[in-house]
Design an enzyme around this catalytic site. Structure first.
Site, PDB file in Angstrom:
ATOM      1  N   ASP A  45      -4.232 -53.639 -29.943  1.00 29.96           N
ATOM      2  CA  ASP A  45      -3.845 -52.228 -30.004  1.00 29.96           C
ATOM      3  C   ASP A  45      -2.454 -52.084 -30.642  1.00 29.96           C
ATOM      4  O   ASP A  45      -1.975 -50.971 -30.860  1.00 29.96           O
ATOM      5  CB  ASP A  45      -3.950 -51.537 -28.640  1.00 29.96           C
ATOM      6  N   SER A  46      -1.838 -53.222 -31.002  1.00 32.00           N
ATOM      7  CA  SER A  46      -0.637 -53.202 -31.854  1.00 32.00           C
ATOM      8  C   SER A  46      -0.923 -52.457 -33.146  1.00 32.00           C
ATOM      9  O   SER A  46       0.008 -52.049 -33.848  1.00 32.00           O
ATOM     10  CB  SER A  46      -0.185 -54.632 -32.167  1.00 32.00           C
ATOM     11  N   ASP A  84      -8.922 -55.679 -28.155  1.00 29.17           N
ATOM     12  CA  ASP A  84      -8.196 -55.067 -27.039  1.00 29.17           C
ATOM     13  C   ASP A  84      -8.933 -53.863 -26.472  1.00 29.17           C
ATOM     14  O   ASP A  84      -9.415 -53.010 -27.231  1.00 29.17           O
ATOM     15  CB  ASP A  84      -6.834 -54.560 -27.535  1.00 29.17           C
ATOM     16  N   LYS A 112      -9.910 -58.071 -24.336  1.00 24.24           N
ATOM     17  CA  LYS A 112      -8.635 -58.376 -23.684  1.00 24.24           C
ATOM     18  C   LYS A 112      -8.144 -57.131 -22.956  1.00 24.24           C
ATOM     19  O   LYS A 112      -8.248 -56.027 -23.480  1.00 24.24           O
ATOM     20  CB  LYS A 112      -7.592 -58.838 -24.712  1.00 24.24           C
ATOM     21  N   GLU A 114      -4.857 -55.713 -20.146  1.00 19.48           N
ATOM     22  CA  GLU A 114      -3.494 -55.992 -19.684  1.00 19.48           C
ATOM     23  C   GLU A 114      -3.341 -55.701 -18.203  1.00 19.48           C
ATOM     24  O   GLU A 114      -3.664 -54.594 -17.750  1.00 19.48           O
ATOM     25  CB  GLU A 114      -2.489 -55.103 -20.452  1.00 19.48           C
ATOM     26  N   GLU A 181       3.163 -62.715 -22.783  1.00 23.14           N
ATOM     27  CA  GLU A 181       4.032 -62.144 -23.826  1.00 23.14           C
ATOM     28  C   GLU A 181       5.460 -61.956 -23.319  1.00 23.14           C
ATOM     29  O   GLU A 181       5.671 -61.365 -22.241  1.00 23.14           O
ATOM     30  CB  GLU A 181       3.442 -60.796 -24.272  1.00 23.14           C
TER      31      GLU A 181
HETATM   32  O1  KIV Z   1      -1.917 -55.752 -29.419  1.00 29.24           O
HETATM   33  C1  KIV Z   1      -1.601 -56.907 -29.760  1.00 29.24           C
HETATM   34  O2  KIV Z   1      -1.481 -57.239 -30.940  1.00 29.24           O
HETATM   35  C2  KIV Z   1      -1.378 -57.889 -28.697  1.00 29.24           C
HETATM   36  C3  KIV Z   1      -0.703 -59.176 -29.076  1.00 29.24           C
HETATM   37  C4  KIV Z   1       0.712 -58.956 -29.366  1.00 29.24           C
HETATM   38  C5  KIV Z   1      -0.913 -60.237 -28.065  1.00 29.24           C
HETATM   39  O3  KIV Z   1      -1.698 -57.642 -27.577  1.00 29.24           O
END
Ligand code: KIV
Length: 264
Positions: A45-46, A84, A112, A114, A181
């Site tokens: 989600d970056s 994510d 993934k 969090e 992280e």
């Molecule tokens: O969203 C993302 O790119 C991430 C990485 C920085 C691990 O969660």
């Protein structure tokens, strides 16, 4: 190279071989990363920050992650594809199953999410429904408003012990990979040694089983300052393919990240 699966990553941890992973958002880059032999790619989600120019990851939607997952899947022949679950897309187990199904149908091999032990029941439910899960602890960017900024986590003893406990509970619930992280190297080492599953670090020193970077940071094209924990691999190379090959070899030799990219 043959197709990378969760069991390939597990065998790599067991054999002490480092795992190289990077974020990807489209087919052109994922194809280059795949050809370089990157083991896993994350549709993070970056993308809210590096593709959309937002100040954090919170505005990203499940549909946007699905769109980029389809793009990355199209270029990835062998690498494991992780996607994510974005902010508030896994607030209840039912909502999580629905959204995880969308990501898996778009081409993800793993989702993934969090957070710590509050996710135990959700993770068990996903695993029972055949969805492989990656956990994410430390500086979890979806909690930036709770943390009061993008800050290193786990520096005090109580928080560090809580993170080790969270990591163990997530593993017991069934996650097959954990991302940590922006945490002190010593804490990353303790978590990596405490778990039997692979632990992938970003800003967590070279003591984890593998590394991940946001691709824009690894190529020095992020808007603003490159984070301390990253390195511009294009500085020492002339092409994206050489830069990603260098990233992979530096991760696998343990040269990256160095102490200058790590926190105490
Ligand atoms: O969203 C993302 O790119 C991430 C990485 C920085 C691990 O969660």
């Amino acid at each position: 190279m043959s197709r990378i699966t969760t069991s390939t990553l597990q065998k790599m941890k067991d054999a002490g071989q480092k795992i190289s992973t990077i974020t990807a958002y489209d087919a052109s880059f994922s194809s280059q990363f795949d050809q370089a032999g990157i083991h896993a790619m994350l549709i993070g989600d970056s993308l809210g920050m590096v593709l959309q120019g937002q100040s954090d990851t919170l505005p990203v939607t499940v549909d946007e992650i699905c769109y980029h997952t389809r793009c990355v899947r199209a270029g990835a022949k062998n690498a494991l594809v992780m996607s994510d679950l974005p902010f508030m897309s896994y607030a209840t187990p039912e909502q999580t199953y629905e959204n995880a199904a969308k990501l898996m149908r778009a081409g993800a091999n793993m989702v993934k999410l969090e957070g710590g032990k509050w996710l135990v029941e959700t993770i068990k439910g996903l695993v029972e429904r055949s969805v492989p899960v990656c956990g994410h602890l430390g500086l979890t960017p979806q909690s930036v408003n709770v943390f009061g900024g993008f800050k290193v986590q786990g520096r005090d003893n109580e928080k560090a012990l809580q993170m080790i406990d969270d990591a163990k509970q997530l593993e017991a619930a069934g996650i097959q990979v954990l991302v940590v992280e922006c945490i002190p190297t010593e804490l990353a080492k303790a978590i990596t040694e405490a778990l039997t599953i692979p632990v992938i670090g970003i800003g967590a020193g070279n003591v984890t089983d593998g590394q991940i970077l946001v691709m824009h940071d690894a190529f020095g094209i992020s808007v603003g300052k490159i984070p301390k924990f990253s390195r511009n691999f294009l500085n020492d190379t002339n092409s994206i393919s050489d830069a990603v090959a260098l990233y992979k070899s530096e991760v696998e030799s343990g040269n990256f990240p160095g102490p200058e990219h790590s926190f105490s």
